[in-house]
Design a protein around this motif. Structure first.
Motif, PDB file in Angstrom:
ATOM      1  N   SER A 241      41.444  54.604  53.851  1.00 34.13           N
ATOM      2  CA  SER A 241      40.785  53.827  52.798  1.00 34.13           C
ATOM      3  C   SER A 241      41.809  53.168  51.887  1.00 34.13           C
ATOM      4  CB  SER A 241      39.901  54.735  51.940  1.00 34.13           C
ATOM      5  OG  SER A 241      38.760  55.083  52.639  1.00 34.13           O
ATOM      6  N   THR A 242      41.521  51.938  51.494  1.00 32.88           N
ATOM      7  CA  THR A 242      42.360  51.313  50.481  1.00 32.88           C
ATOM      8  C   THR A 242      41.486  50.949  49.300  1.00 32.88           C
ATOM      9  OG1 THR A 242      42.070  49.246  51.646  1.00 32.88           O
ATOM     10  CG2 THR A 242      44.160  50.366  51.973  1.00 32.88           C
ATOM     11  N   GLU A 243      42.048  51.096  48.104  1.00 35.38           N
ATOM     12  CA  GLU A 243      41.275  50.844  46.895  1.00 35.38           C
ATOM     13  C   GLU A 243      41.987  49.804  46.055  1.00 35.38           C
ATOM     14  OE1 GLU A 243      40.970  54.179  44.264  1.00 35.38           O
ATOM     15  OE2 GLU A 243      39.583  53.162  42.928  1.00 35.38           O
TER      16      GLU A 243
ATOM     17  N   GLY B 286      32.478  46.535  37.211  1.00 33.39           N
ATOM     18  CA  GLY B 286      32.697  47.416  36.062  1.00 33.39           C
ATOM     19  C   GLY B 286      32.424  46.694  34.762  1.00 33.39           C
ATOM     20  N   ASP B 287      33.099  47.130  33.703  1.00 33.53           N
ATOM     21  CA  ASP B 287      32.872  46.554  32.380  1.00 33.53           C
ATOM     22  C   ASP B 287      33.641  45.258  32.204  1.00 33.53           C
ATOM     23  OD1 ASP B 287      31.307  48.728  31.257  1.00 33.53           O
ATOM     24  OD2 ASP B 287      33.140  49.890  31.524  1.00 33.53           O
ATOM     25  N   ALA B 288      33.252  44.528  31.149  1.00 33.92           N
ATOM     26  CA  ALA B 288      34.034  43.368  30.760  1.00 33.92           C
ATOM     27  C   ALA B 288      35.374  43.867  30.244  1.00 33.92           C
ATOM     28  CB  ALA B 288      33.310  42.601  29.675  1.00 33.92           C
ATOM     29  N   ALA B 289      36.458  43.202  30.654  1.00 30.61           N
ATOM     30  CA  ALA B 289      37.783  43.687  30.291  1.00 30.61           C
ATOM     31  C   ALA B 289      38.455  42.783  29.256  1.00 30.61           C
ATOM     32  CB  ALA B 289      38.652  43.796  31.539  1.00 30.61           C
ATOM     33  N   GLY B 290      37.682  41.936  28.595  1.00 30.47           N
ATOM     34  CA  GLY B 290      38.250  41.068  27.565  1.00 30.47           C
ATOM     35  C   GLY B 290      38.797  39.783  28.149  1.00 30.47           C
ATOM     36  N   GLU B 291      38.839  38.748  27.329  1.00 37.86           N
ATOM     37  CA  GLU B 291      39.367  37.434  27.720  1.00 37.86           C
ATOM     38  C   GLU B 291      38.701  36.913  28.990  1.00 37.86           C
ATOM     39  OE1 GLU B 291      43.502  38.230  28.066  1.00 37.86           O
ATOM     40  OE2 GLU B 291      43.487  39.233  26.120  1.00 37.86           O
ATOM     41  N   GLY B 292      37.390  37.137  29.107  1.00 41.81           N
ATOM     42  CA  GLY B 292      36.654  36.601  30.247  1.00 41.81           C
ATOM     43  C   GLY B 292      36.922  37.307  31.555  1.00 41.81           C
ATOM     44  N   ARG B 293      37.595  38.466  31.479  1.00 41.27           N
ATOM     45  CA  ARG B 293      37.887  39.169  32.722  1.00 41.27           C
ATOM     46  C   ARG B 293      36.887  40.288  32.951  1.00 41.27           C
ATOM     47  NH1 ARG B 293      43.576  41.389  32.233  1.00 41.27           N
ATOM     48  NH2 ARG B 293      42.642  41.995  30.245  1.00 41.27           N
ATOM     49  N   TRP B 294      36.695  40.635  34.217  1.00 45.52           N
ATOM     50  CA  TRP B 294      35.775  41.715  34.592  1.00 45.52           C
ATOM     51  C   TRP B 294      36.507  42.739  35.429  1.00 45.52           C
ATOM     52  CZ3 TRP B 294      30.919  41.872  32.628  1.00 45.52           C
ATOM     53  CH2 TRP B 294      30.459  40.685  32.033  1.00 45.52           C
ATOM     54  N   GLN B 295      36.160  44.004  35.194  1.00 44.40           N
ATOM     55  CA  GLN B 295      36.700  45.069  36.023  1.00 44.40           C
ATOM     56  C   GLN B 295      35.980  45.063  37.370  1.00 44.40           C
ATOM     57  OE1 GLN B 295      38.837  47.492  36.176  1.00 44.40           O
ATOM     58  NE2 GLN B 295      39.805  47.332  34.175  1.00 44.40           N
ATOM     59  N   LEU B 296      36.750  44.996  38.450  1.00 41.75           N
ATOM     60  CA  LEU B 296      36.154  45.132  39.775  1.00 41.75           C
ATOM     61  C   LEU B 296      36.805  46.327  40.460  1.00 41.75           C
ATOM     62  CD1 LEU B 296      36.047  41.544  41.279  1.00 41.75           C
ATOM     63  CD2 LEU B 296      34.232  42.767  40.078  1.00 41.75           C
ATOM     64  N   ARG B 297      35.984  47.053  41.204  1.00 40.47           N
ATOM     65  CA  ARG B 297      36.534  48.142  41.990  1.00 40.47           C
ATOM     66  C   ARG B 297      36.147  47.859  43.430  1.00 40.47           C
ATOM     67  NH1 ARG B 297      36.004  54.515  40.261  1.00 40.47           N
ATOM     68  NH2 ARG B 297      37.775  55.210  41.495  1.00 40.47           N
ATOM     69  N   LEU B 298      37.142  47.695  44.296  1.00 41.16           N
ATOM     70  CA  LEU B 298      36.891  47.324  45.694  1.00 41.16           C
ATOM     71  C   LEU B 298      37.549  48.338  46.621  1.00 41.16           C
ATOM     72  CD1 LEU B 298      37.978  43.626  45.205  1.00 41.16           C
ATOM     73  CD2 LEU B 298      35.612  44.339  45.561  1.00 41.16           C
ATOM     74  N   TRP B 299      36.780  48.738  47.622  1.00 42.52           N
ATOM     75  CA  TRP B 299      37.360  49.619  48.642  1.00 42.52           C
ATOM     76  C   TRP B 299      37.170  49.000  50.003  1.00 42.52           C
ATOM     77  CZ3 TRP B 299      34.505  52.371  44.833  1.00 42.52           C
ATOM     78  CH2 TRP B 299      35.180  53.435  44.200  1.00 42.52           C
TER      79      TRP B 299
END
Lengths: 652, 138, 175
Positions: free
Chosen positions: A503-505, A586-599
């Motif tokens: 698996s890669t994350e 995920g959550d908004a990470a500020g400055e228009g960025r979003w947390q993504l979690r991909l596997w």
């Protein structure tokens, strides 16, 4: 009105259950021709019908969201889609206990109407035991967990169902699992009847086998469904956490698997009598222990369900009566059972005994790990036991077991010679060595995944070796079933090992338009926009996936449910033949960025395909045994007929 | 749809949390940011999967959205990035929270049966197999 | 010998029932206690209440005065319930250092304005580093730190009215 009908049906069913127990007990004492004991079969069948009526009434009040029923008000909401309104009926303590009792009643009815192989006294004793078990759960339902209790005045709104449970996987997973848990009660009743009537030979094994197989198939499917549900619904990408509640479903499965194999030995060779009887009790006791652990709240679990210490005390009481009673009966009576037939180490029995002992040891390790926090808390310290404990310690027993599994089915009953199976033995050895070398050379997998992959390859080949030297058309259905189930174990094992090794994350905070690489794909975040469902609103990300000939869009959501208010992550999955891409917003990470979690999880789906294959193998075996049972009965009838003819001829 | 739009506005960052508004997310820089060095990140990830989130129900800090789990992930990643070995980081946490914080039970007075009993199982299994099979045959 | 084997399942089952029944009667302890009691306060250097306020360091705890260290946050509801009790302790002469977890200066000012300020100094722990170093697993929690900077006592959860004397006594003991 509907709720009252349901409650009335439940009380009537309880009354009939008492009758079933009394009539069965009279039958068990040897009076199988008496007028009272003749009532046991009809009592069981009518009881089951009443329970079905009662359960349908519960489904009805949930489907129409009758808020004057306390259970509906506490667990449902009119805004939910119909399927989740209905599945909400068993998504709570009272409803699930009614489901439990209904299945228990259906098992009684099935024994009463189908069981013809054992004599009348045995069947009556088994029905008495089944009724005795059901009585306890009836008492539990009617005295402390009435699902039809009214609420006066009715609630204005329902409190709703935990949104994690509003999922088709969870709608189907508990009933499947319950059929398995409760199905093991039949094995329990049969071995109790076997102890009471002193019958523990091959007939008992053959009578038990279809029941245990059916329960085991359900457990297999239920566990596989539960694991997949946890995998995509909890949003952590994990498929097994060794959580107490997961262990509670695994332990009956392990016991049932051992029981299934020891039944095979008992049926074919009349060996392992006491051991099989004990496993029959252990298997159902694991169902009950699991129910106790899940509902008493005595252990901390992420899947904690309907926790209430008072209910826990009630279930503990039932557990003490039934399982304690059965083990006491075992201690008193098992010594008097005739010892089964003997065999040498190098034989089919030998391999199956090895399998049984190893499965039991794995069961013991899981039980130990699950209960140990209780023990250490009693001693004043708290410990956590998780994958780093279970994985290696169970592997100590699982690896030798799987190695023996590769060759065991090739052995003959009673005694065999190494030289006879030399060729397949060499083949298995070569495959094993080659796959170990290949895995070590081409991947940096850790120790356990390497062993897992190599074993999976070996077993995938070895599971079909019993076909050697046979005409495939004449292979019995049951053997096809066992080969398929063993192949399923290999497939599942391959998935587990591959997931853990490869698996890669990627965990990133990206703006719309940014691209991330994950596994063989590139993921580009598009817009993140609000969307609305029937009882939720969500933020939905559009992630364009490209690579390996794929060009698609994944839409993971971060959902907010209104009744009850709760946030969930809805994973988006891209399933390919060689694995799954798993995306979480995920959550908004500020400055228009979003947390993504991909596997990227190569071959992860094999875990559940393997589970389905195992269940399918079980189904083939079940059909095969039923068919040969019918055939055997017909031959028996023909012989009896011929004997009768000859006698009448002689008389003439 | 209006509700959804309002939700989007809520989800937008920057406004400081109001009093009593419930826990915020972890703002620790390495809570949800992987280390650049893949070897160090793999070490950190493996350790995070074995540490218990203290405010959750039976979850590892790798699997939890709780703010405290995020802060713990930051500690793990930053300490490993600073050159500590995973076992040192684990020991640092065990020193503070006891054995409860790790899913890998150590071997001490409170946990020895976890390892001793499986050994006993092996012995019992051996005896069972020997008794069942050893004198079998005829 | 054979008899003994047959009783074994019953005996093991009895053991399980006994253990489960015993645990059912025990109150379930949900708290994770710090194992740092008796050990020196971990070294730290955190920003103060506002950007301009002086920073707080572990050295200031070694000045001979025992203090309470209160781990709290403005977003934590039990912390509001706890405020009057902290005030009472401050009025009895106990110096209290607040450590605000994941907080903002504006929110802190608002909170103190509304619920009173029992603190002799406040540190902001944005990433819970001090909280983790202390072995604290939630908010609010209160530690007694003696004059040499050694952790002496931990109170988990909000301080209720009937905890005041107990905590005062622990603080007295640390003098």
């Amino acid at each position: 009105m509907i709720a009252e009908i349901g409650l009335a049906a439940l009380w009537l069913a309880a009354g009939l259950c008492l009758l079933q127990f009394i009539a069965g007990a009279i039958g068990a004492r040897g009076d199988e021709q008496g007028p009272v004991s003749a009532l046991v079969r009809p009592a069981a069948i009518v009881q089951a019908l009443l329970l079905v009526v009662s359960f349908v009434c519960l489904l009805w009040v949930f489907a129409v969201t009758d808020l004057s029923v306390a259970l509906v008000a506490a667990n449902s909401h009119a805004d939910k889609p119909l399927v989740y309104r209905i599945s909400g009926a068993w998504g709570n303590h009272e409803g699930s206990m009614l489901l439990w009792v209904t299945i228990l009643g259906l098992c009684s009815a099935l024994i009463a109407s189908l069981e013809r192989r054992m004599d009348a006294r045995f069947v009556k004793t088994a029905l008495a035991a089944q009724g005795f078990v059901a009585l306890g759960f009836f008492a539990f339902l009617l005295l402390s967990s009435n699902p039809f209790a009214r609420l006066n005045p009715p609630a204005e709104f329902g409190a709703g169902l935990n949104p994690l449970l509003q999922d088709i996987g969870l709608a189907l997973h508990p009933p499947t699992l319950y059929v398995g848990y409760v199905g093991l009660s039949v094995a329990f009743s049969f071995v109790v009847a076997g102890l009471v009537t002193r019958q523990a030979g091959p007939e008992l094994a053959r009578a038990m086998r279809p029941w245990v197989l059916a329960a085991w198939i359900s457990l297999t499917l239920g566990i596989a469904a539960g694991s997949y549900w946890a995998y995509y619904e909890l949003g952590w990408g994990g498929w097994w956490f060794w959580d107490p509640v997961e262990n509670a479903s695994l332990m009956p499965w392990l016991a049932a698997t051992a029981l299934l194999h020891s039944i095979g030995v008992l049926a074919a060779r009349d060996a392992l009598r006491t051991w099989t009887i004990m496993l029959g009790v252990v298997a159902f006791s694991m169902s009950m222990v699991g129910t106790f652990l899940v509902r008493s709240g005595i252990l901390t679990s992420v899947h904690a369900f309907a926790v209430d210490p008072e209910r826990g005390a009630f279930i503990l009481g039932l557990l003490t009566i039934y399982i304690g009673g059965a083990f006491a009966l075992f201690a008193l009576r098992a010594g008097a059972l005739a010892e089964g037939k003997r065999f040498v180490a190098l034989s089919r029995e030998g391999a199956l005994v090895f399998n049984n002992v190893m499965l039991s040891a794995i069961l013991a390790v899981v039980l130990l790990g699950t209960l140990y926090p209780l023990l250490s808390e009693a001693l004043g310290t708290r410990v956590s036991i998780g994958p780093p404990y279970y994985n290696p310690v169970t592997a100590v027993f699982a690896v030798p077991m799987l190695l023996v599994l590769a060759v065991g089915p090739l052995l003959r009953w009673r005694r065999d010679r190494i030289s006879r199976i030399a060729a397949p033995l060499v083949l298995v050895g070569v495959v094993l060595a080659a796959s170990v070398i290949a895995v070590v050379a081409f991947s940096g997998a850790g120790v356990l995944p390497t062993i897992g992959l190599a074993l999976a390859v070996t077993l995938a080949v070895a599971s079909w070796l019993p076909l050697m030297g046979r005409n495939p058309r004449r292979v019995p259905l049951a053997l096809w079933g066992s080969m398929l189930a063993h192949f399923g174990v290999a497939v599942s094992l391959a998935g587990m090992a591959s997931e853990s090794a490869f698996s890669t994350e990627r965990l990133v905070a990206v703006r719309s338009g940014d691209t991330v690489e994950v596994g063989p794909f590139t993921a580009t975040l598009g817009a993140v926009e609000p969307v609305a469902g029937p009882n939720w609103t969500a933020l939905e990300a559009r992630i364009a996936i490209a690579g390996e000939g794929v060009d698609t869009v994944l839409r993971p959501q971060s959902r907010t449910f209104t009744d009850p208010p709760q946030n969930t992550s809805e994973a988006a999955l891209l399933t390919r033949w060689n694995g799954q891409l798993y995306a979480i917003l995920g959550d908004a990470a500020g400055e228009g960025r979003w947390q993504l979690r991909l596997w990227w999880k190569p071959f992860v789906t094999l875990i559940w395909y393997g589970g389905v294959l195992i269940a399918l193998g079980g189904l083939l075996a079940l059909l095969g045994h039923l068919r040969s049972g019918v055939r055997r009965a017909r031959i028996g009838e023909a012989i009896a007929q011929r004997r009768a003819d000859r006698e009448s001829e002689a008389a003439a | 749809m209006i509700l959804a739009a309002a939700l989007l506005a809520l989800a937008a960052p920057a406004t400081p949390p109001a009093i009593g508004a419930g826990q915020t997310v972890s703002s620790a820089p390495l809570a949800d940011t992987q280390l650049a060095d893949p070897v160090a990140e793999a070490k950190a990830q493996a350790l995070m999967e074995e540490l218990r989130c203290l405010t959750c129900q039976s979850q590892s800090i790798a699997d939890s959205n709780a703010p405290m789990a995020g802060d713990m992930r930051h500690q793990v990643r930053s300490r490993i990035a600073a050159g500590e070995e995973p076992e040192q980081v684990r020991a640092w946490l065990v020193e503070r929270y006891g054995d409860y914080v790790t899913f890998r039970p150590g071997f001490d007075w409170a946990t020895w049966p976890l390892y001793a009993l499986p050994l006993l199982f092996i012995l019992v299994a051996g005896v069972l197999l020997f008794r069942r099979i050893g004198r079998g045959g005829e | 010998m054979k008899r003994l084997w047959l009783i074994l399942p019953l005996a093991l089952f009895g053991l399980f029932i006994g253990l489960a029944a015993y645990q059912m009667t025990q109150p379930k302890d949900e708290f994770v206690r710090s194992t740092m009691i008796g050990k020196p306060l971990p070294a730290f250097d955190l920003p103060g209440e506002t950007e301009d306020a002086p920073r707080l360091t572990s050295q200031m705890f070694a000045d001979g005065t025992p203090r309470l260290l209160n781990v709290w946050a403005t977003w934590c509801l039990p912390c509001i319930a706890e405020a009057p009790q902290l005030d009472a302790l401050a009025k009895r002469g106990v110096p209290i250092v607040g450590v605000a977890i994941r907080d903002e200066p504006e929110a802190i000012a608002q909170f103190l304005d509304r619920y009173g300020n029992p603190y002799s100094a406040i540190a902001r722990d944005d990433i819970a580093e001090l909280q983790l170093a202390l072995g604290s697993s939630g908010v609010p929690e209160t530690f007694v730190i003696d004059g040499k900077g050694v952790i002496r006592y931990q109170h988990i959860g909000d301080i209720r009215a009937d905890n005041i004397d107990e905590i005062y006594a622990e603080w007295e003991k640390a003098r």
